[in-house]
Design a protein around this motif. Structure first.
Motif, short mmCIF file in Angstrom:
data_model
loop_
_atom_site.label_atom_id
_atom_site.label_comp_id
_atom_site.label_asym_id
_atom_site.label_seq_id
_atom_site.Cartn_x
_atom_site.Cartn_y
_atom_site.Cartn_z
N LEU A 6 0.80 -1.22 0.00
CA LEU A 6 0.00 0.00 0.00
C LEU A 6 0.84 1.27 0.00
O LEU A 6 0.64 2.17 -0.83
N VAL A 7 1.80 1.39 0.92
CA VAL A 7 2.56 2.64 1.04
C VAL A 7 3.38 2.92 -0.22
O VAL A 7 3.35 4.06 -0.73
N PRO A 8 4.14 1.96 -0.77
CA PRO A 8 4.86 2.26 -2.02
C PRO A 8 3.92 2.69 -3.15
O PRO A 8 4.28 3.56 -3.95
N LEU A 9 2.73 2.09 -3.22
CA LEU A 9 1.80 2.46 -4.27
C LEU A 9 1.36 3.91 -4.14
O LEU A 9 1.27 4.64 -5.13
N ILE A 10 1.12 4.36 -2.91
CA ILE A 10 0.70 5.75 -2.70
C ILE A 10 1.83 6.72 -3.03
O ILE A 10 1.68 7.66 -3.81
N VAL A 11 3.01 6.47 -2.44
CA VAL A 11 4.13 7.40 -2.61
C VAL A 11 4.58 7.45 -4.06
O VAL A 11 4.72 8.54 -4.65
N PHE A 12 4.83 6.29 -4.65
CA PHE A 12 5.36 6.27 -6.02
C PHE A 12 4.28 6.54 -7.05
O PHE A 12 4.59 6.93 -8.18
N GLY A 13 3.00 6.34 -6.69
CA GLY A 13 1.94 6.73 -7.60
C GLY A 13 1.90 8.23 -7.80
O GLY A 13 1.80 8.73 -8.92
N LEU A 14 2.03 8.99 -6.71
CA LEU A 14 2.07 10.46 -6.82
C LEU A 14 3.32 10.91 -7.55
O LEU A 14 3.27 11.81 -8.41
N TRP A 15 4.47 10.32 -7.22
CA TRP A 15 5.71 10.70 -7.88
C TRP A 15 5.69 10.27 -9.36
O TRP A 15 6.18 11.00 -10.22
N GLY A 16 5.10 9.12 -9.64
CA GLY A 16 4.99 8.67 -11.03
C GLY A 16 4.16 9.62 -11.86
O GLY A 16 4.43 9.82 -13.05
N PRO A 48 12.41 -12.30 0.57
CA PRO A 48 12.38 -11.74 -0.79
C PRO A 48 10.97 -11.58 -1.35
O PRO A 48 10.74 -10.71 -2.20
N LEU A 49 10.02 -12.38 -0.87
CA LEU A 49 8.66 -12.26 -1.36
C LEU A 49 8.07 -10.90 -0.97
O LEU A 49 7.41 -10.23 -1.77
N TYR A 50 8.32 -10.47 0.26
CA TYR A 50 7.84 -9.15 0.71
C TYR A 50 8.59 -8.03 0.01
O TYR A 50 8.00 -7.01 -0.39
N LEU A 51 9.90 -8.20 -0.13
CA LEU A 51 10.70 -7.17 -0.78
C LEU A 51 10.24 -6.95 -2.22
O LEU A 51 10.03 -5.81 -2.66
N VAL A 52 10.07 -8.04 -2.94
CA VAL A 52 9.65 -7.94 -4.35
C VAL A 52 8.23 -7.37 -4.44
O VAL A 52 7.94 -6.55 -5.31
N VAL A 73 7.47 -4.18 -6.62
CA VAL A 73 6.50 -4.25 -7.71
C VAL A 73 5.45 -3.16 -7.54
O VAL A 73 5.05 -2.49 -8.51
N SER A 74 4.99 -2.96 -6.32
CA SER A 74 4.01 -1.93 -6.06
C SER A 74 4.57 -0.55 -6.38
O SER A 74 3.87 0.31 -6.95
N ALA A 75 5.84 -0.32 -6.05
CA ALA A 75 6.48 0.97 -6.34
C ALA A 75 6.58 1.20 -7.84
O ALA A 75 6.25 2.29 -8.35
N LEU A 76 7.05 0.19 -8.59
CA LEU A 76 7.17 0.34 -10.04
C LEU A 76 5.80 0.50 -10.70
O LEU A 76 5.65 1.23 -11.68
N THR A 77 4.81 -0.21 -10.17
CA THR A 77 3.44 -0.04 -10.70
C THR A 77 2.96 1.38 -10.50
O THR A 77 2.34 1.97 -11.38
N GLY A 78 3.25 1.95 -9.32
CA GLY A 78 2.88 3.33 -9.06
C GLY A 78 3.58 4.30 -10.00
O GLY A 78 2.99 5.29 -10.45
N LEU A 79 4.84 4.02 -10.33
CA LEU A 79 5.56 4.88 -11.27
C LEU A 79 5.01 4.75 -12.69
O LEU A 79 4.96 5.73 -13.43
N GLN A 80 4.59 3.55 -13.06
CA GLN A 80 4.19 3.30 -14.45
C GLN A 80 2.75 3.69 -14.75
O GLN A 80 2.45 4.21 -15.83
N ARG A 81 1.84 3.45 -13.81
CA ARG A 81 0.41 3.58 -14.11
C ARG A 81 0.01 4.97 -14.61
O ARG A 81 -0.76 5.07 -15.57
N PRO A 82 0.50 6.07 -13.99
CA PRO A 82 0.13 7.38 -14.53
C PRO A 82 0.58 7.59 -15.97
O PRO A 82 -0.14 8.20 -16.77
N ALA A 83 1.76 7.10 -16.32
CA ALA A 83 2.23 7.24 -17.71
C ALA A 83 1.36 6.42 -18.65
O ALA A 83 1.03 6.86 -19.76
N LEU A 84 0.98 5.22 -18.23
CA LEU A 84 0.11 4.39 -19.06
C LEU A 84 -1.22 5.07 -19.33
O LEU A 84 -1.72 5.05 -20.46
N GLN A 85 -1.79 5.67 -18.31
CA GLN A 85 -3.09 6.30 -18.50
C GLN A 85 -2.97 7.61 -19.26
O GLN A 85 -3.78 7.91 -20.14
N SER A 86 -1.95 8.40 -18.94
CA SER A 86 -1.86 9.73 -19.55
C SER A 86 -1.38 9.71 -20.99
O SER A 86 -1.52 10.71 -21.70
#
Length: 453
Positions: free
Chosen positions: A87-97, A137-141, A145-158
């Motif tokens: 959740l937290v990486p998705l929020i932070v990196f979603g805004l930054w993405g 490693p399962l938690y780390l990955v 993954v959540s962080a990279l998804t947050g970075l990518q999703r705004p570009a995909l939509q926009s």
């Protein structure tokens, strides 16, 4: 994914007087998905295919990861902690993405994050191949993954409004939604078979392969550079996007309605307990699939979407229908009626999503679109997460069925109050809205892009 196209002509209108002997085919064509974006935009086809492949692969890992945690720990708490890690990486990196999508070439941002997601899936595969796979490693990955998804999703939509003509955006959104739904149904279903007969490593291996294919599709996309006067990514830029969203009460209404609907009426966390309560443990998988099936049916009959102009009313009406269907699902004691209600809820959620996305894509200026997509990412990711907490907590205080039907009624009440508090949402009409008119005029002034471009 999707791309830019000039202003291809819309689908041929139906004749004023259809032949009396063949009215049904005309009505059928009017319901079928509008394929104009697919036919007219090479980049849209590439992004659609790339997205289909990766959605399918990602759902394999979506199932494999909690299964592997269950096998390694035997703890429900350990499996549930995945959501907290994400959740937290998705929020932070979603805004930054969102800020990055407005400041960088969107094609490059999509390409590099897609490649990074493929590397992370490869790490899961390597961990699984160890004689004694590790848990951390399962938690780390999952967090990465959540962080990279947050970075990518705004570009995909926009990037979508750049590669699809303005009047084709509702049809493009419907096609992208259908792509996700196919993956949401086929991916988890096949994952169970692959894990049971081939093992977890095959699920991860296929996910890695899906990212490799997606990267090949993405490499062929046209460049999507930022505006000449684009600012560097910054907190100030993110706040500028937030201020713009706040100034647009109809956009604010779409965020608020979606958050309320998901918070009060997203009961997926208690489905295993509902199956027990209905003496239908065999139907648990169907409960999870029912909403996706209802959603897919809407996409397969989405030809009507482009002919609707009062998008705000559709968002509100669909959110009310979502809450009502969930309330009935919690109230009913017959498993088949519950499944029907869950399917209807999924259909309503898709209608709401289609028109929310159409409002965003047809009215938000290109230079702000990435940051607004980051804010949108929060609205449809945080809501379900908090909704699961609400559903589980209320079920503990009362019972599982009360948690579902009361949440549905609370959804209806809250959406109704929001609609009254935000009249601009209900009055929105894409034909006359000043922001939509301005965006149509801006795109009409762009030089025409040929199919071969």
């Amino acid at each position: 994914m999707t791309e830019h196209d000039p202003s291809p002509s819309p689908p041929d209108p139906l004749p004023a007087e259809a032949p009396a002997q063949a009215p049904a085919p005309g009505r059928l064509r009017a319901l079928l998905p509008d394929l104009t974006p697919w036919r007219s935009s090479r980049d849209f086809r590439r992004m659609w295919m790339a997205g289909l492949v990766t959605v399918f692969g990602s759902f394999l890992t979506f199932v494999a990861l909690p299964v592997q945690l269950k096998e390694l720990t035997g703890s429900t708490l350990a499996v549930g902690a995945i959501g907290a890690v994400e959740l937290v990486p998705l929020i932070v990196f979603g805004l930054w993405g969102g800020a990055l999508a407005d400041a960088l070439d969107r094609r490059k941002l999509i390409l590099w994050t897609e490649a990074g997601l493929g590397v992370l899936s490869a790490l899961l595969l390597l961990n699984t191949l160890l004689p004694h796979p590790l848990v951390w490693p399962l938690y780390l990955v999952a967090g990465l993954v959540s962080a990279l998804t947050g970075l990518q999703r705004p570009a995909l939509q926009s990037i979508v409004p750049r590669i699809v003509a303005h009047e084709q955006l509702p049809a493009a959104i419907a096609l992208n939604t259908m792509r996700w739904q196919v993956g949401a149904i086929a991916g988890p279903s096949l994952a169970g078979v692959i894990i049971a007969f081939g093992g977890l490593q095959w699920a991860y291996a296929l996910d890695v392969a899906s990212y490799a294919v997606s990267v090949l599709f993405t490499i062929g996309l046209a460049a999507s550079p930022p505006a000449r006067d684009a600012d560097k990514p910054s907190v100030r830029g993110i706040l500028e996007g937030a201020r713009y969203a706040w100034s647009r009460k109809e956009l604010l209404g779409t965020y608020a309605v979606d958050m309320a609907a998901m918070f009060f009426a997203f009961p997926n966390a208690v489905f295993p307990f509902l199956a027990d309560d209905l003496h239908a443990r065999w139907a648990l998988g169907l409960m999870y699939a029912a909403s996706a099936i209802g959603s897919l049916l809407v996409s397969l009959t989405s030809g009507w979407v482009s002919r609707v102009h009062r998008h705000g009313r559709m968002v509100v009406g669909a959110a009310l229908a979502w809450g009502a269907a969930m309330a009935l699902a919690g109230w009913m004691g017959n498993i088949w009626l519950v499944l029907v209600m869950l399917a209807l809820a999924g259909a309503a959620d898709t209608v709401s999503g289609l028109f929310r996305s159409a409002m965003w894509d047809q009215t938000i200026p290109d230079e702000l679109r990435g940051r607004l997509a980051g804010i949108e990412l929060l609205s449809y990711s945080v809501g379900p997460q908090l909704g699961q907490v609400r559903a589980g907590g209320m079920a503990a205080l009362t019972n599982v069925r009360a948690s579902i039907w009361a949440g549905g009624l609370a959804c209806v009440a809250s959406v109704g109050l929001l609609a009254m508090a935000l009249p601009k949402l209900l009055s929105y009409d894409q034909r006359t809205d000043e922001h939509a008119v301005r965006m149509r005029e801006r795109q009409a002034r762009k030089p025409e892009v040929t199919e071969a471009a």
